[in-house]
Write a protein that holds these residues in place. Sequence first.
Motif, PDB file in Angstrom:
ATOM      1  N   TYR A  57       0.851  -1.136   0.074  1.00 55.83           N
ATOM      2  CA  TYR A  57      -0.168  -0.053  -0.017  1.00 55.83           C
ATOM      3  C   TYR A  57       0.745   1.139   0.122  1.00 55.83           C
ATOM      4  O   TYR A  57       0.402   2.228  -0.848  1.00 55.83           O
ATOM      5  N   PHE A  58       1.915   1.413   0.961  1.00 52.12           N
ATOM      6  CA  PHE A  58       2.540   2.429   1.038  1.00 52.12           C
ATOM      7  C   PHE A  58       3.868   2.565  -0.123  1.00 52.12           C
ATOM      8  O   PHE A  58       4.548   3.528  -0.101  1.00 52.12           O
ATOM      9  N   GLU A  59       3.993   1.400  -0.783  1.00 57.01           N
ATOM     10  CA  GLU A  59       5.037   1.292  -1.776  1.00 57.01           C
ATOM     11  C   GLU A  59       6.468   1.187  -1.278  1.00 57.01           C
ATOM     12  O   GLU A  59       7.324   2.059  -1.580  1.00 57.01           O
ATOM     13  N   VAL A  60       6.758   0.582  -0.277  1.00 56.87           N
ATOM     14  CA  VAL A  60       7.954   0.250   0.357  1.00 56.87           C
ATOM     15  C   VAL A  60       8.358  -1.029   0.448  1.00 56.87           C
ATOM     16  O   VAL A  60       7.464  -1.964   0.361  1.00 56.87           O
ATOM     17  N   MET A  78      10.938  -0.932  -8.567  1.00 53.02           N
ATOM     18  CA  MET A  78      10.204  -0.253  -9.633  1.00 53.02           C
ATOM     19  C   MET A  78       8.910  -0.922 -10.322  1.00 53.02           C
ATOM     20  O   MET A  78       7.887  -0.575 -10.580  1.00 53.02           O
ATOM     21  N   ALA A  79       9.328  -2.358 -10.402  1.00 55.26           N
ATOM     22  CA  ALA A  79       8.255  -3.303 -10.961  1.00 55.26           C
ATOM     23  C   ALA A  79       7.025  -3.391 -10.159  1.00 55.26           C
ATOM     24  O   ALA A  79       5.945  -3.109 -10.696  1.00 55.26           O
ATOM     25  N   PHE A  80       7.351  -3.450  -8.986  1.00 51.64           N
ATOM     26  CA  PHE A  80       6.305  -3.445  -7.618  1.00 51.64           C
ATOM     27  C   PHE A  80       5.536  -2.450  -7.752  1.00 51.64           C
ATOM     28  O   PHE A  80       4.200  -2.335  -7.779  1.00 51.64           O
ATOM     29  N   ALA A  81       6.068  -1.254  -8.031  1.00 47.51           N
ATOM     30  CA  ALA A  81       5.359  -0.021  -7.869  1.00 47.51           C
ATOM     31  C   ALA A  81       4.557   0.292  -8.960  1.00 47.51           C
ATOM     32  O   ALA A  81       3.429   0.862  -8.789  1.00 47.51           O
ATOM     33  N   GLN A  82       4.560  -0.461  -9.895  1.00 51.55           N
ATOM     34  CA  GLN A  82       4.180  -0.363 -11.186  1.00 51.55           C
ATOM     35  C   GLN A  82       2.629  -1.262 -11.173  1.00 51.55           C
ATOM     36  O   GLN A  82       1.578  -1.090 -11.826  1.00 51.55           O
ATOM     37  N   VAL A  83       2.573  -2.174 -10.006  1.00 55.24           N
ATOM     38  CA  VAL A  83       1.434  -3.011 -10.028  1.00 55.24           C
ATOM     39  C   VAL A  83       0.194  -2.015  -9.370  1.00 55.24           C
ATOM     40  O   VAL A  83       0.491  -1.647  -8.189  1.00 55.24           O
ATOM     41  N   PRO A  84      -0.961  -2.189  -9.960  1.00 58.29           N
ATOM     42  CA  PRO A  84      -1.930  -1.488  -9.316  1.00 58.29           C
ATOM     43  C   PRO A  84      -2.388  -2.115  -8.068  1.00 58.29           C
ATOM     44  O   PRO A  84      -2.284  -3.245  -7.852  1.00 58.29           O
ATOM     45  N   MET A  90      -2.768 -10.471  -5.176  1.00 60.36           N
ATOM     46  CA  MET A  90      -2.191 -11.560  -5.996  1.00 60.36           C
ATOM     47  C   MET A  90      -0.773 -11.721  -5.934  1.00 60.36           C
ATOM     48  O   MET A  90      -0.005 -12.897  -5.444  1.00 60.36           O
ATOM     49  N   VAL A  91      -0.008 -10.427  -6.070  1.00 63.34           N
ATOM     50  CA  VAL A  91       1.425 -10.593  -5.705  1.00 63.34           C
ATOM     51  C   VAL A  91       1.902 -10.923  -4.486  1.00 63.34           C
ATOM     52  O   VAL A  91       2.692 -11.695  -4.366  1.00 63.34           O
ATOM     53  N   LYS A  92       1.183 -10.507  -3.637  1.00 62.82           N
ATOM     54  CA  LYS A  92       1.385 -10.888  -1.987  1.00 62.82           C
ATOM     55  C   LYS A  92       1.227 -12.472  -1.840  1.00 62.82           C
ATOM     56  O   LYS A  92       2.286 -13.106  -1.349  1.00 62.82           O
TER      57      LYS A  92
END
Length: 103
Positions: A57-60, A78-84, A90-92
């Motif tokens: 959520y906080f992109e950290v 950077m790739a993870f930051a692009q995931v909506p 799902m990524v989790k």
Amino acid sequence: MYDAKKTGERIRDLRKQRKMTQEQLAAVFKTESSVICKIETGKQTISIDYVVDIAAYFEVSIDYLINGETVVDNEISMAFAQVPFCKKGMVKRLILDLIKVSL
């Protein structure tokens, strides 16, 4: 070593940077504001599921939340930051599955 109080302080700082109340953050994670308060003050430890969700959520990075370290593979970050946000669940699950397989 894991320090619940310091992890909570980092979560509180991230929440405040976004100018969010505990109630607003609790609504995002479908929990009570009292749970957020306990996590932020270190009175309640945080599950790996919450760590992954909050980091997304906080992109950290998870390392940052747990250890305060920001050393992360920039390409992955950077790739993870692009995931909506709506797809980060799902990524989790994929990350948790990979952790289980590697143990």
